[in-house]
Design an enzyme around this catalytic site. Sequence first.
Site, short mmCIF file in Angstrom:
data_model
loop_
_atom_site.label_atom_id
_atom_site.label_comp_id
_atom_site.label_asym_id
_atom_site.label_seq_id
_atom_site.Cartn_x
_atom_site.Cartn_y
_atom_site.Cartn_z
N ASP A 1 0.84 -1.20 0.00
CA ASP A 1 0.00 0.00 0.00
C ASP A 1 0.87 1.25 0.00
O ASP A 1 1.68 1.45 0.90
CB ASP A 1 -0.89 -0.01 1.25
CG ASP A 1 -1.74 1.26 1.35
OD1 ASP A 1 -2.91 1.21 0.94
OD2 ASP A 1 -1.23 2.30 1.83
N TYR B 1 2.86 9.99 -0.51
CA TYR B 1 4.03 9.42 0.16
C TYR B 1 5.32 9.67 -0.62
O TYR B 1 6.41 9.52 -0.07
CB TYR B 1 3.88 7.91 0.36
CG TYR B 1 2.70 7.46 1.19
CD1 TYR B 1 1.93 8.36 1.94
CD2 TYR B 1 2.34 6.12 1.21
CE1 TYR B 1 0.84 7.92 2.67
CE2 TYR B 1 1.25 5.68 1.96
CZ TYR B 1 0.50 6.58 2.67
OH TYR B 1 -0.57 6.13 3.40
N LYS C 1 -3.05 5.87 -3.71
CA LYS C 1 -4.14 6.78 -3.34
C LYS C 1 -4.00 8.11 -4.06
O LYS C 1 -2.90 8.65 -4.19
CB LYS C 1 -4.13 7.02 -1.82
CG LYS C 1 -4.14 5.74 -1.01
CD LYS C 1 -4.11 6.01 0.49
CE LYS C 1 -3.63 4.79 1.23
NZ LYS C 1 -2.17 4.60 1.16
N HIS D 1 -7.53 9.65 -0.96
CA HIS D 1 -6.76 9.60 0.29
C HIS D 1 -7.51 10.22 1.47
O HIS D 1 -7.40 9.74 2.60
CB HIS D 1 -5.41 10.28 0.08
CG HIS D 1 -4.34 9.78 0.98
ND1 HIS D 1 -3.01 9.88 0.69
CD2 HIS D 1 -4.39 9.16 2.19
CE1 HIS D 1 -2.29 9.35 1.67
NE2 HIS D 1 -3.11 8.92 2.59
N LEU E 1 -0.81 -0.26 14.94
CA LEU E 1 0.06 -0.29 16.13
C LEU E 1 0.15 1.09 16.77
O LEU E 1 0.95 1.30 17.69
CB LEU E 1 1.47 -0.77 15.75
CG LEU E 1 1.54 -2.03 14.86
CD1 LEU E 1 2.98 -2.39 14.55
CD2 LEU E 1 0.80 -3.20 15.50
N ILE F 1 -2.70 -3.01 7.43
CA ILE F 1 -1.45 -2.68 6.75
C ILE F 1 -0.45 -2.03 7.72
O ILE F 1 -0.19 -0.83 7.64
CB ILE F 1 -1.68 -1.78 5.52
CG1 ILE F 1 -2.62 -0.60 5.83
CG2 ILE F 1 -2.24 -2.60 4.35
CD1 ILE F 1 -2.63 0.47 4.76
N SER G 1 6.54 -0.96 8.66
CA SER G 1 7.83 -1.08 9.33
C SER G 1 8.93 -1.00 8.29
O SER G 1 8.70 -1.34 7.12
CB SER G 1 7.95 -2.41 10.09
OG SER G 1 9.21 -2.47 10.74
N ARG H 1 10.91 -6.97 12.19
CA ARG H 1 9.51 -6.60 12.50
C ARG H 1 8.58 -6.92 11.34
O ARG H 1 7.44 -7.33 11.55
CB ARG H 1 9.43 -5.09 12.80
CG ARG H 1 10.32 -4.67 13.95
CD ARG H 1 9.52 -4.17 15.15
NE ARG H 1 10.43 -3.84 16.23
CZ ARG H 1 10.98 -2.64 16.38
NH1 ARG H 1 10.71 -1.67 15.53
NH2 ARG H 1 11.79 -2.41 17.40
N ASN I 1 5.52 -9.24 12.01
CA ASN I 1 4.15 -8.74 11.82
C ASN I 1 3.33 -9.65 10.91
O ASN I 1 2.10 -9.65 10.98
CB ASN I 1 4.18 -7.33 11.23
CG ASN I 1 4.67 -6.28 12.21
OD1 ASN I 1 4.77 -6.54 13.41
ND2 ASN I 1 4.98 -5.09 11.72
#
Length: 272
Positions: free
Chosen positions: A46, A51, A76, A106, A185, A223, A226, A231, A235
Site C-alpha cells: 500500500d 508518500y 491513493k 486519500h 500499532l 497494513i 515497518s 519486525r 508482523n
Amino acid sequence: MSANTRQLSNGTEIPVLGLGVWQVDDGAECERAVTWALEAGYRLIDTAQAYRNETSVGKAIRDSGIPREEIFLTTKFYPGGKDARVEAEKSLERLGTDYLDLYLIHWPQGGPTWAWPAMEAAVDAGLTKGIGISNFSAAELAELTEIARIQPVANQVLFSPFEYRKGLVEACEEAGVVVQAYSPLGTGRHLDDPVIARIATATGRTPAQVLIRWAIQKGLSVIPKSIHQDRIVENFDVFGFELDDAQVADLDALDTTHLTADALAQSGKWWS
C-alpha cells in the site's frame, strides 16, 4: 477464497495483511522494506501519491520476480490534485505497472463526491480494478454511495483497539465496503499498553502480533508499516494463533472513540 483474503464487491480478493509505506523514504529504504515484505510472504503493498515513494515500491515489486498478478497493489489519489484519472496514469508511470488493484481517494478534502467521477473514469480506462476511499466517515460514505455509478470497495481508516470505530465498520459492512486498518500499532504508541502486554504474554506472541491479529479477527484488512526486516517478518506471523473471546473483549474495551462512525476526530483532520 483463502482465509487470508477477503472478497471485495468487485470480485477481486484483497489480502487481510499487507505492508504500508507511509513515511518511508523513497530510494533504498523503501525498496528494502518492500523487498523484505515480499520475501516474507506479503502480497499486499500500500502506497500513495502523497508518500512520494511510488517509484521505489514499483522497482522493488519488479525486482522481486514475483508475477505482478500475484501482488495486490494500492495507491491513493492526493485530493489536492484536480483529476483522479490523470493522476492515476502518473502513478502507474512511477510504479512501472499497467494497472492498480485498488485506487483510493486519500481523504475527503473538498467533500466526499467531487473526485468520484474521475475515479470511475480510471476504472473505465482499465487503470485500476477497484476504487475506494480513505478517512471517510459513515456519513461521507453514505453521501458518496448515493451518487456512485461504481461503488467503493474499501475504506482505509485509522483503526486499533484504542480507535475501535465500530459504528464506521458496521456502516461500511452494510454498504458492502471492506474496512482496512492503517496505523494498527498506533505508530508504536500502543505496544507498551499493559493490557496488550498481558495478552501477548498469555498467547506467547508480541504486542504487535496481538494488535494485528485483533484487527484481522474483526474482519479487516490490516497494513502495518515497518522498515525493519525482523519486525516485517514478525508482523506477518499472525496466522498461527487466535485471540479468545475474553481477550478480544479486553481489547475492545480499550476504545477511546465511543465506537464512533467517524473516520477521525475533528481535531485529527488535516484538511479543511
